[in-house]
Scaffold this active site. Structure first.
Site, PDB file in Angstrom:
ATOM      1  N   SER A 111      78.789  33.168   7.026  1.00 24.89           N
ATOM      2  CA  SER A 111      77.728  34.151   7.246  1.00 24.89           C
ATOM      3  C   SER A 111      76.369  33.473   7.331  1.00 24.89           C
ATOM      4  O   SER A 111      76.090  32.493   6.629  1.00 24.89           O
ATOM      5  CB  SER A 111      77.756  35.179   6.113  1.00 24.89           C
ATOM      6  N   LYS A 112      75.552  34.033   8.217  1.00 28.89           N
ATOM      7  CA  LYS A 112      74.228  33.440   8.375  1.00 28.89           C
ATOM      8  C   LYS A 112      73.418  33.624   7.095  1.00 28.89           C
ATOM      9  O   LYS A 112      72.566  32.812   6.782  1.00 28.89           O
ATOM     10  CB  LYS A 112      73.527  34.029   9.595  1.00 28.89           C
ATOM     11  N   ARG A 113      73.736  34.672   6.350  1.00 26.35           N
ATOM     12  CA  ARG A 113      72.972  34.905   5.118  1.00 26.35           C
ATOM     13  C   ARG A 113      73.228  33.822   4.077  1.00 26.35           C
ATOM     14  O   ARG A 113      72.402  33.553   3.229  1.00 26.35           O
ATOM     15  CB  ARG A 113      73.314  36.270   4.520  1.00 26.35           C
ATOM     16  N   LYS A 114      74.431  33.236   4.122  1.00 27.98           N
ATOM     17  CA  LYS A 114      74.740  32.169   3.151  1.00 27.98           C
ATOM     18  C   LYS A 114      74.244  30.818   3.648  1.00 27.98           C
ATOM     19  O   LYS A 114      74.578  29.784   3.082  1.00 27.98           O
ATOM     20  CB  LYS A 114      76.248  32.096   2.941  1.00 27.98           C
ATOM     21  N   GLY A 115      73.507  30.855   4.748  1.00 29.93           N
ATOM     22  CA  GLY A 115      72.934  29.602   5.237  1.00 29.93           C
ATOM     23  C   GLY A 115      73.890  28.815   6.117  1.00 29.93           C
ATOM     24  O   GLY A 115      73.667  27.632   6.357  1.00 29.93           O
TER      25      GLY A 115
END
Ligand code: GLU
Length: 482
Positions: free
Chosen positions: A246-250
């Site tokens: 996920s992009k949120r987890k970098g």
């Protein structure tokens, strides 16, 4: 399978960069369209005004282009389709599925909190479904601005997923969600459904994190009287620890892989095999071959893990196939970015860059590794790998390097043969193994203990640079010995 009626799309939201999950969904849609002779469209889902950002749109487009996923027709931006949505909403409010809701946010929050405290049903309680038509009209006439909700019919919502089979959700688990806000703007699921219908989308191939939305969308399709497209929800790409990419987890954006020196063909090939199988033992395929072979029936229904080592091994194979010139063109900006050289310097010494690339090509898994493994071809600050220096930079080796330097200086032609002969003669005259001289020489000219064949490397660096660096190393060893 040829089927020119196929129309598929990828619908990225510009709320972050293009990550591997969306890129792979785009790739499957692309392969399916190109294989069947259908169309592949791109729709930018930028209706979420709070989360969508203009600056994410270009990297998404660049990422798709970099991968070679050229689309048909113009890009579609949801933000430019407000009039179309308003017309579709007019149609929707006339159906039996629509009702106006005047409940304020405060009222809804309070009811929700109460339901949570009582461990009751948190869905909207349908207060406004009971309003009479006259009451609704009167309140709107009085200036109130209601939202529009969809009445989820009783019973189960069922659809056949191409990959997951028949999926069912009880209507008790689906809320009468908001279809249009009080300002008249439509919400996400409504826009997706009316767009997909309007664009003539025949197959919706996307990540299975959209299955929950699909049940809501299926009800909207019914409400609008549209036929369902084929829904095909592909499993997720997981990280090695099995959590979701996920992009949120970098996790990296597609553009980061490009900047790290991954070739688009390698990424294309790797992503295609991440959840799809050619049903052969071979793994390396060009984009054209994948288009030719792609069979939607061979998508896998199990989640897959993103394996960076595998991507790098694909990349290594593709790098070996590239011409030195093309590789040099990709390496140049990476070397400049790493502050090893300048654009101008490289432009005037293209042949040198080409030779460096040719020399290191068999040793690198990504183009960025050129900067790590071959930085000394462009910049040398007289620093030596500590461990190797302790081992190879001895007073004895200083003498040998000094002698070799003068032999090198005297060479009238500086080739692999002549440098090898000079070093061999020196070793013989001291009755030493060649390795005793090769290691300190390599360290002296490159600062590191590993690299391509010594003589090839010397020739590319060139006589003046080699001689200068060897003298510098001798001084370094002598200084240290004092
Ligand atoms: N906009 C959604 C996303 O970026 C995709 C929606 C869809 O494919 O229907 O995840």
């Amino acid at each position: 399978m040829s089927d020119p009626n196929v129309r598929v799309r990828i619908a990225p939201s510009p709320t972050g960069y293009l990550h591997v999950g969306t890129a792979r969904a785009a790739l499957f849609n692309y392969l399916f369209a190109r294989h069947t002779g259908g169309e592949f469209l791109v729709r930018i889902e930028d209706t979420d005004k709070k989360r969508s950002k203009e600056e994410f749109i270009q990297p998404i487009i660049d990422g798709l282009k970099w991968l070679g996923l050229d689309w048909d027709n113009d890009l579609i931006y949801q933000s430019q389709r407000e009039n179309f949505y308003a017309k579709q909403l007019e149609k929707f409010v006339k159906t039996d599925y629509a009702y106006y809701c005047f409940c304020s946010r405060e009222e809804l929050d309070a009811r929700r909190k109460k339901a949570i405290a009582e461990k009751g049903d948190t869905r909207y309680d349908r207060t406004c479904l009971a309003l009479s038509d006259d009451e609704v009209k009167a309140r709107i006439a009085a200036g109130e601005k209601p939202v529009v909700r969809i009445k989820i019919p009783d019973g189960d919502v069922v659809y056949d997923d191409f990959l997951a089979g028949q999926l069912t959700r009880s209507s008790n688990d689906i809320e009468d969600f908001i279809v249009a806000r009080s300002d008249g703007s439509v919400t996400y699921n409504f826009a997706v459904v009316v767009d997909d219908h309007d664009m003539g989308i025949t197959h919706v191939i996307r990540g299975n994190d959209h299955i929950t939305n699909t049940f809501k969308q299926v009800v909207l399709y019914q409400a609008m009287g549209y036929d369902l497209p084929v829904f095909c929800h592909v499993p997720l790409i997981l990280r090695p620890d099995k959590s979701k990419v996920s992009k949120r987890k970098g996790d990296k954006a597609i553009g980061d892989y490009r900047d790290d020196g991954i070739l688009p063909e390698a990424m294309f090939n790797y992503l295609a095999l991440l959840g799809w199988s050619p049903k052969t033992d071979r793994e390396l395929y060009s984009p054209a071959e994948l288009v030719e072979m792609f069979d939607i029936n061979n998508l896998n229904s199990a989640n897959t893990v993103f394996d960076m080592d595998k991507l790098l091994s694909f990349n290594k194979s593709y790098i070996q196939e590239m011409s030195d010139h093309d590789l040099a063109a990709l390496a140049a900006p990476i070397l400049v970015e790493a502050d090893l050289t300048t654009k101008y310097w490289l432009e005037t010494r293209w042949e040198y860059l080409r030779q460096v690339v040719d020399l290191l090509k068999p040793r690198i898994k990504s183009i960025a590794e050129l900067a790590v493994q071959g930085g000394y071809f462009f910049k040398f600050d007289g620093e030596y790998e500590e461990k190797a220096a302790a081992k190879h930079f001895t007073p004895e080796s200083a003498e040998l390097l000094e002698e070799l330097t003068s032999r090198f200086e005297q060479l009238t032609s500086f080739t692999e043969e002549t440098t090898d002969a000079a070093l061999t003669e020196l070793a013989e005259s001291h009755d030493l193994k060649k390795a005793k001289i090769i290691h300190p020489t390599r360290l002296a000219v490159s600062g590191i203990s590993k690299g391509p064949g010594l003589y090839e490397m010397l020739v590319v660096l060139g006589q003046p640079v080699v001689v200068e660096r060897m003298k510098q190393a001798v001084e370094f060893i002598k200084r240290k010995a004092k």
